[in-house]
Scaffold this motif. Sequence first.
Motif, short mmCIF file in Angstrom:
data_model
loop_
_atom_site.label_atom_id
_atom_site.label_comp_id
_atom_site.label_asym_id
_atom_site.label_seq_id
_atom_site.Cartn_x
_atom_site.Cartn_y
_atom_site.Cartn_z
N THR A 85 0.83 -1.22 0.00
CA THR A 85 0.00 0.00 0.00
C THR A 85 0.86 1.26 0.00
N SER A 86 2.18 1.08 0.09
CA SER A 86 3.09 2.23 0.23
C SER A 86 4.06 2.37 -0.94
N PHE A 87 3.90 1.53 -1.98
CA PHE A 87 4.87 1.53 -3.08
C PHE A 87 4.77 2.83 -3.89
N LEU A 88 5.90 3.53 -4.01
CA LEU A 88 6.02 4.70 -4.88
C LEU A 88 7.34 4.57 -5.63
N LYS A 89 7.41 5.13 -6.83
CA LYS A 89 8.66 5.09 -7.59
C LYS A 89 8.93 6.45 -8.23
N ALA A 90 10.20 6.72 -8.49
CA ALA A 90 10.60 7.98 -9.13
C ALA A 90 11.77 7.71 -10.06
N ARG A 91 11.93 8.58 -11.02
CA ARG A 91 13.04 8.44 -11.96
C ARG A 91 14.33 8.92 -11.31
N LEU A 92 15.37 8.11 -11.41
CA LEU A 92 16.69 8.42 -10.87
C LEU A 92 17.56 8.88 -12.04
N VAL A 93 17.94 10.16 -12.04
CA VAL A 93 18.66 10.69 -13.20
C VAL A 93 20.09 11.04 -12.85
N CYS A 94 20.96 10.81 -13.84
CA CYS A 94 22.39 11.08 -13.70
C CYS A 94 22.87 11.61 -15.03
N GLY A 95 23.35 12.84 -15.06
CA GLY A 95 23.81 13.38 -16.34
C GLY A 95 23.89 14.89 -16.34
N PHE A 96 23.54 15.47 -17.48
CA PHE A 96 23.64 16.91 -17.68
C PHE A 96 22.25 17.45 -18.03
N PRO A 97 21.49 17.91 -17.03
CA PRO A 97 20.10 18.33 -17.26
C PRO A 97 19.97 19.43 -18.31
N LYS A 98 20.90 20.40 -18.34
CA LYS A 98 20.78 21.50 -19.31
C LYS A 98 20.85 20.99 -20.74
N GLU A 99 21.66 19.95 -20.97
CA GLU A 99 21.80 19.39 -22.31
C GLU A 99 20.85 18.22 -22.54
N SER A 100 20.06 17.86 -21.52
CA SER A 100 19.17 16.69 -21.58
C SER A 100 19.95 15.43 -22.00
N LEU A 101 21.14 15.30 -21.43
CA LEU A 101 22.01 14.17 -21.73
C LEU A 101 22.17 13.34 -20.46
N TYR A 102 21.71 12.09 -20.50
CA TYR A 102 21.66 11.28 -19.28
C TYR A 102 22.30 9.91 -19.46
N PHE A 103 22.88 9.43 -18.35
CA PHE A 103 23.31 8.04 -18.24
C PHE A 103 22.10 7.29 -17.68
N ASN A 104 21.46 6.49 -18.50
CA ASN A 104 20.16 5.94 -18.11
C ASN A 104 20.18 4.49 -17.66
N ARG A 105 21.29 3.81 -17.85
CA ARG A 105 21.31 2.38 -17.51
C ARG A 105 21.99 2.16 -16.17
N LEU A 106 21.20 1.99 -15.12
CA LEU A 106 21.74 1.77 -13.78
C LEU A 106 22.43 0.41 -13.72
N GLN A 107 23.66 0.38 -13.19
CA GLN A 107 24.47 -0.85 -13.14
C GLN A 107 24.64 -1.40 -11.73
N ASP A 108 24.92 -0.52 -10.79
CA ASP A 108 25.18 -1.00 -9.43
C ASP A 108 24.93 0.13 -8.44
N ILE A 109 24.71 -0.26 -7.18
CA ILE A 109 24.37 0.69 -6.11
C ILE A 109 25.18 0.35 -4.87
#
Length: 656
Positions: free
Chosen positions: A267-291
Motif C-alpha cells: 500500500t506504500s509503493f512509490l517510484k521515481a526516476r533516478l537521473v544522472c547526467g547533464f540536465p541542461k543538455e538533456s544528456l543522461y546516463f540511463n542504464r543503472l548498473q550497481d548501487i
Amino acid sequence: MRPFVIIFIWLAGNLRLVLGVILKDAPTLGLTNTPRLLSKDTVSGGFAYQVSQNHSVFFYPEDSEEMYIGGTDFVLKLKMDDYRVIEKFTLKTTGQQHCQEGPCENVITVIEKFQDSLFVCGTNGRKPQCWKLFPSVNNQSHEIVESYEGKGISPFVYTHNSLSLTVEGDLYAAAPLDADRSSLQFRRRAGRRTNVWMYDSWVTEPTFISASWVKRKEDPDNEKIYIFFREKNSDHSPEADPWISRVARVCKVDEGGSKRFFQNMWTSFLKARLVCGFPKESLYFNRLQDIYVLHAEDWHDTRVYALFTSSWNSTAVCIYSVGMIEEIFENSTFKGYNKDIPKPRPGTCLKDSRTLPPATVSVVKDYPEMNDWVHSIQYTAPFYISDNNYTKIAVDQVQAVDQHVYNVLLLATDSGKIHKVLEAGSEPFIISETQLSNSSTIHSMKLDSKKKKLVVGFSEKISTVDLQRCQEYKNSCEDCVLARDPYCAWTKFGCTPTVPGGIQNVMNGEISVCPTSVEGQKQVNRTKREIDSSSSVNLSLTAHSVPLSVPFYLSCPIDSYHAVYTWEHKGQSSPCLQMQSNCLHLIPAMAQENYGVYECVSKEKDYTKVVKKYQLTQHMIHTMPESNTPKINDASAVALQTVTIILGLAVAVSTN
C-alpha cells in the motif's frame, strides 16, 4: 659489422612502432583524470576454486572471521585469515527427474542470515529450492534442513535477475515466479510479517539492482526499504533511451491492504526516476548498473552511490542522499493524477496499513510514479565520468590525520581491475589502479571497512585486496603526500597506515606539509643544470660503457602517472618515451655528443625529483681475433641485453 649491431639498428628503427602498440592501453602521463599509480599482484591471501564457477555469491558480515561462499552444488565456510575451508556443504539438485533441459545443477544464488539460521537458496535444476543451515553445536557439523520451495527467492537459472534482503527477521526478494522470467517483482517473501507483493502494472520488464533498509532510530515505524532498478521505457521513439533508472520505496511496516481492497499488496509503493547526467543538455546516463548505500547516523545524510552506463560507451557515478529522495516522494505530485491528493498522503507508513482509506490506496495502485525526478547532489553533472567499463561499486570511509572523514570509491572494471577514487571536494581524484586478474571479470565484491580490505570474487578464485598498501608510496614524504591516499600518512617509519600525528594532505596533496620540502627544493634547483659524476646528490649513478654508432636506450620507472617526465642531458631536455610503467630515452646511434650524465626527472605539482641517473662513457671495440667465435665484450653484453629486452617487449605485446 657484427650480427648484433645489425639487429640493433633494425630494432632502433622499429622501437617507436613497438612502443605505440604497447602504449595503447596505458594512461597518458601528466593527466589527472587517469589513475595516479598502477599496481599488479597486490592481493593478500586468496582462495582458488577446484573448478571454475560461472556464478558465485558470498555472505561475509563486516569484521567477521568467517565467510560463506555459494557455488555450483556447494556452500563453503572459509576462515578469512588463511582462507582455510572449515566446512563444505553439498547441496546437489533434489528430484533430478524434473530437469528438462540443460545441466541439472544447483547454482547457489542466495545466502542470507535469516532468523536463527543461515538461509541458502539455489536454482535446484530449474526448480528453485531453499535450505536452512543451522549453526554447529558441540563441534558437530551444521545441520542442513530442507525448508520450502524457492520460487520468487531464487531464479530458475543463475543468469536471470534476482536480489534478496533480510530485515528484522523478514526476507525480501525479487526473482521470477516462472521459468520464462515472468512475474518478476519485489516481494516480502517470508518472516514474521505478512507476505506482500507488487501490483502487476507498476513495473515493465524490470532489472532489479539493489535493495536497502534505511533505519530511523527515532522513528522506526516510518522506516523505508529502498529498491533500485531499471525498467523498459514506455517511450519507444528512436531518440528515447530503452531503459529508465528508478528508485522505489515501501514501508517496513506495510502489511498490505484490507481484505476488501488490495489485500497482500504493497500500500506504500512509490517510484521515481533516478537521473544522472547533464540536465541542461538533456544528456543522461540511463542504464543503472550497481548501487552502494553508505549509511549515516542521521538517515537524511545516508548516501546512495549509483553507477550508470550510457549508450555512448561511457560510465558515470552519481551521488544522492536519502533526504533528497524522500523530498521527492513526500512533496512531488503523482504522474497522471490531476485530482486533490487524498489524506493520508499516498505512500504514508501506518502501523496497520489495512486501515488506510481506499482513496489513498487507489492512488498508489493507479499512479505510483512521481512527477519530479531525483537528481544527484551535484545536479548539473555526474560526480565522476570515465571511459572505463565499470561493473561494481563500493564506498569506504576513512578518517584522515586532519580528523575529517573522506569517502573512497572502489570501482571494479570489466577487465579485472579495481580503481580507488577519492571523493574530496567537487572533483574526483583517481588514486590508483590495481590489476587483480588478466583472465576474468569480477563476479562479486564485498567491503570490510573495519579491516580496510576488499574481498573480490572471480570465476577461478577469491582475492583480498589490502586497501592500506602504503608501501607503494615509500620513497619520500612528498611521494606519500602527493598520493592523496587517506589510508596512508608519512611518519618516522615511512609511509604507513594513517595514525594521529602523521603527515598528510588529502584535500590538496600539497607537499609544503613535509619537513624535507626545503631540502627537496634545493635538489630541484640542482636538477636544472648538468650534474657530473662528482655530484653529491644522494642518488646512485648507473654507469654504462657503450661503443660508438650502436643504438642504446635508458629507462626509469614511473612512480606517478600524474607527473611529467623528462630526460636531462648537458642542459638539454627531451621528453619521455612512455612504455607501460617505464620512461625510455632512445639514442638511435651513439655519437660523441651522446656521452655524459643523463637524469630522468619527474615533476608533479610543485615537486620535482631525479628518479634515475646514468653515466654513459665510450667503449672502444677491439679488433676481432682470428677465430670463428667472436668474444662477447662489455659493449656486446650491453647491446645483447638491450636486444633481449626490446624483443621481450615485442613478444609481450603480441601475446596480450
